[in-house]
Design a protein around this motif. Sequence first.
Motif, PDB file in Angstrom:
ATOM      1  N   SER A  24       0.832  -1.211   0.000  1.00  0.00           N
ATOM      2  CA  SER A  24       0.000   0.000   0.000  1.00  0.00           C
ATOM      3  C   SER A  24       0.867   1.262   0.000  1.00  0.00           C
ATOM      4  O   SER A  24       0.562   2.224  -0.707  1.00  0.00           O
ATOM      5  N   VAL A  25       1.933   1.255   0.788  1.00  0.00           N
ATOM      6  CA  VAL A  25       2.848   2.398   0.820  1.00  0.00           C
ATOM      7  C   VAL A  25       3.471   2.604  -0.551  1.00  0.00           C
ATOM      8  O   VAL A  25       3.503   3.725  -1.076  1.00  0.00           O
ATOM      9  N   ILE A  26       3.944   1.530  -1.171  1.00  0.00           N
ATOM     10  CA  ILE A  26       4.571   1.622  -2.488  1.00  0.00           C
ATOM     11  C   ILE A  26       3.580   2.158  -3.517  1.00  0.00           C
ATOM     12  O   ILE A  26       3.906   3.059  -4.298  1.00  0.00           O
ATOM     13  N   SER A  27       2.377   1.629  -3.513  1.00  0.00           N
ATOM     14  CA  SER A  27       1.352   2.097  -4.453  1.00  0.00           C
ATOM     15  C   SER A  27       1.066   3.584  -4.258  1.00  0.00           C
ATOM     16  O   SER A  27       0.991   4.349  -5.232  1.00  0.00           O
ATOM     17  N   TYR A  28       0.911   4.000  -3.012  1.00  0.00           N
ATOM     18  CA  TYR A  28       0.660   5.414  -2.720  1.00  0.00           C
ATOM     19  C   TYR A  28       1.802   6.287  -3.222  1.00  0.00           C
ATOM     20  O   TYR A  28       1.577   7.321  -3.857  1.00  0.00           O
ATOM     21  N   LEU A  29       3.034   5.865  -2.959  1.00  0.00           N
ATOM     22  CA  LEU A  29       4.189   6.671  -3.373  1.00  0.00           C
ATOM     23  C   LEU A  29       4.313   6.748  -4.891  1.00  0.00           C
ATOM     24  O   LEU A  29       4.666   7.806  -5.433  1.00  0.00           O
ATOM     25  N   ILE A  30       4.010   5.672  -5.590  1.00  0.00           N
ATOM     26  CA  ILE A  30       4.035   5.693  -7.056  1.00  0.00           C
ATOM     27  C   ILE A  30       3.003   6.683  -7.579  1.00  0.00           C
ATOM     28  O   ILE A  30       3.273   7.471  -8.476  1.00  0.00           O
ATOM     29  N   ASN A  31       1.814   6.644  -6.998  1.00  0.00           N
ATOM     30  CA  ASN A  31       0.700   7.451  -7.503  1.00  0.00           C
ATOM     31  C   ASN A  31       0.740   8.914  -7.090  1.00  0.00           C
ATOM     32  O   ASN A  31       0.009   9.729  -7.659  1.00  0.00           O
ATOM     33  N   THR A  32       1.565   9.268  -6.119  1.00  0.00           N
ATOM     34  CA  THR A  32       1.582  10.653  -5.646  1.00  0.00           C
ATOM     35  C   THR A  32       2.899  11.372  -5.910  1.00  0.00           C
ATOM     36  O   THR A  32       3.028  12.550  -5.564  1.00  0.00           O
ATOM     37  N   ASN A  33       3.847  10.704  -6.529  1.00  0.00           N
ATOM     38  CA  ASN A  33       5.130  11.327  -6.842  1.00  0.00           C
ATOM     39  C   ASN A  33       4.965  12.345  -7.964  1.00  0.00           C
ATOM     40  O   ASN A  33       4.231  12.109  -8.915  1.00  0.00           O
ATOM     41  N   HIS A  34       5.631  13.478  -7.830  1.00  0.00           N
ATOM     42  CA  HIS A  34       5.671  14.481  -8.898  1.00  0.00           C
ATOM     43  C   HIS A  34       6.948  14.222  -9.696  1.00  0.00           C
ATOM     44  O   HIS A  34       8.043  14.625  -9.287  1.00  0.00           O
ATOM     45  N   GLY A  38      10.549  15.131  -8.598  1.00  0.00           N
ATOM     46  CA  GLY A  38      11.010  14.031  -7.767  1.00  0.00           C
ATOM     47  C   GLY A  38      10.537  14.138  -6.327  1.00  0.00           C
ATOM     48  O   GLY A  38      11.009  13.428  -5.456  1.00  0.00           O
ATOM     49  N   MET A  39       9.564  15.010  -6.074  1.00  0.00           N
ATOM     50  CA  MET A  39       9.082  15.243  -4.712  1.00  0.00           C
ATOM     51  C   MET A  39       7.679  14.680  -4.505  1.00  0.00           C
ATOM     52  O   MET A  39       6.981  14.364  -5.464  1.00  0.00           O
ATOM     53  N   TRP A  40       7.323  14.592  -3.255  1.00  0.00           N
ATOM     54  CA  TRP A  40       5.968  14.286  -2.837  1.00  0.00           C
ATOM     55  C   TRP A  40       5.459  15.471  -2.049  1.00  0.00           C
ATOM     56  O   TRP A  40       6.238  16.163  -1.391  1.00  0.00           O
ATOM     57  N   ASP A  41       4.137  15.716  -2.103  1.00  0.00           N
ATOM     58  CA  ASP A  41       3.561  16.804  -1.309  1.00  0.00           C
ATOM     59  C   ASP A  41       3.721  16.485   0.166  1.00  0.00           C
ATOM     60  O   ASP A  41       3.381  15.394   0.620  1.00  0.00           O
ATOM     61  N   THR A  42       4.234  17.437   0.917  1.00  0.00           N
ATOM     62  CA  THR A  42       4.382  17.268   2.362  1.00  0.00           C
ATOM     63  C   THR A  42       3.104  17.677   3.069  1.00  0.00           C
ATOM     64  O   THR A  42       2.685  17.029   4.021  1.00  0.00           O
ATOM     65  N   VAL A  43       2.491  18.745   2.617  1.00  0.00           N
ATOM     66  CA  VAL A  43       1.249  19.255   3.183  1.00  0.00           C
ATOM     67  C   VAL A  43       0.192  19.205   2.098  1.00  0.00           C
ATOM     68  O   VAL A  43       0.436  19.625   0.967  1.00  0.00           O
ATOM     69  N   LEU A  44      -0.985  18.695   2.442  1.00  0.00           N
ATOM     70  CA  LEU A  44      -2.072  18.543   1.474  1.00  0.00           C
ATOM     71  C   LEU A  44      -3.207  19.515   1.769  1.00  0.00           C
ATOM     72  O   LEU A  44      -3.431  19.874   2.933  1.00  0.00           O
ATOM     73  N   PRO A  45      -3.966  19.927   0.748  1.00  0.00           N
ATOM     74  CA  PRO A  45      -5.094  20.838   0.977  1.00  0.00           C
ATOM     75  C   PRO A  45      -6.099  20.283   1.996  1.00  0.00           C
ATOM     76  O   PRO A  45      -6.708  21.044   2.746  1.00  0.00           O
ATOM     77  N   ASN A  65       8.508  25.535   1.050  1.00  0.00           N
ATOM     78  CA  ASN A  65       9.053  25.552   2.415  1.00  0.00           C
ATOM     79  C   ASN A  65       9.617  24.189   2.806  1.00  0.00           C
ATOM     80  O   ASN A  65      10.560  24.110   3.582  1.00  0.00           O
ATOM     81  N   TRP A  66       9.010  23.131   2.293  1.00  0.00           N
ATOM     82  CA  TRP A  66       9.377  21.774   2.691  1.00  0.00           C
ATOM     83  C   TRP A  66      10.392  21.139   1.754  1.00  0.00           C
ATOM     84  O   TRP A  66      11.162  20.275   2.162  1.00  0.00           O
ATOM     85  N   MET A  67      10.336  21.499   0.492  1.00  0.00           N
ATOM     86  CA  MET A  67      11.198  20.927  -0.547  1.00  0.00           C
ATOM     87  C   MET A  67      11.192  19.390  -0.492  1.00  0.00           C
ATOM     88  O   MET A  67      10.154  18.807  -0.633  1.00  0.00           O
ATOM     89  N   PHE A  68      12.347  18.764  -0.275  1.00  0.00           N
ATOM     90  CA  PHE A  68      12.450  17.307  -0.327  1.00  0.00           C
ATOM     91  C   PHE A  68      12.187  16.634   1.016  1.00  0.00           C
ATOM     92  O   PHE A  68      12.420  15.441   1.153  1.00  0.00           O
ATOM     93  N   ASN A  69      11.731  17.371   1.995  1.00  0.00           N
ATOM     94  CA  ASN A  69      11.429  16.787   3.295  1.00  0.00           C
ATOM     95  C   ASN A  69      10.036  16.192   3.276  1.00  0.00           C
ATOM     96  O   ASN A  69       9.089  16.924   3.030  1.00  0.00           O
ATOM     97  N   PRO A  70       9.839  14.935   3.488  1.00  0.00           N
ATOM     98  CA  PRO A  70      10.773  13.846   3.766  1.00  0.00           C
ATOM     99  C   PRO A  70      11.024  12.983   2.531  1.00  0.00           C
ATOM    100  O   PRO A  70      11.254  11.782   2.615  1.00  0.00           O
ATOM    101  N   GLY A  71      11.006  13.585   1.354  1.00  0.00           N
ATOM    102  CA  GLY A  71      11.038  12.845   0.098  1.00  0.00           C
ATOM    103  C   GLY A  71      12.209  11.914  -0.109  1.00  0.00           C
ATOM    104  O   GLY A  71      12.059  10.859  -0.712  1.00  0.00           O
TER     105      GLY A  71
END
Length: 96
Positions: A24-34, A38-45, A65-71
């Motif tokens: 589930s984690v892998i699927s989520y990370l695949i589907n939410t990567n920009h 190469g980043m993921w959203d740290t804060v979501l609407p 503000n977050w950049m690659f944290n925790p990407g």
Amino acid sequence: MATWKAGQILMDIGADKEELMVKSVISYLINTNHMETGMWDTVLPENNENPHAPWWHWHEGIQENWMFNPGVELAAFLVHWSTEKSESSEIGWSSI
């Protein structure tokens, strides 16, 4: 951030890539990567719809503000739990 913490716990208990939660984690990370950054959203609407600390408040441009944290660690989870040269592994290495 929740996925990052879950990944840390899964690593601590020695979960392998066949565990449902890891999949589930892998699927989520695949589907939410920009892919372009190469980043993921740290804060979501959606954070704004619930009580939260001020630093978790979403607004346009907040990712700067977050950049690659925790990407970087999210990318490492992808590499760790993925088959070599798989889509998820490639996304992880690309982000790293």
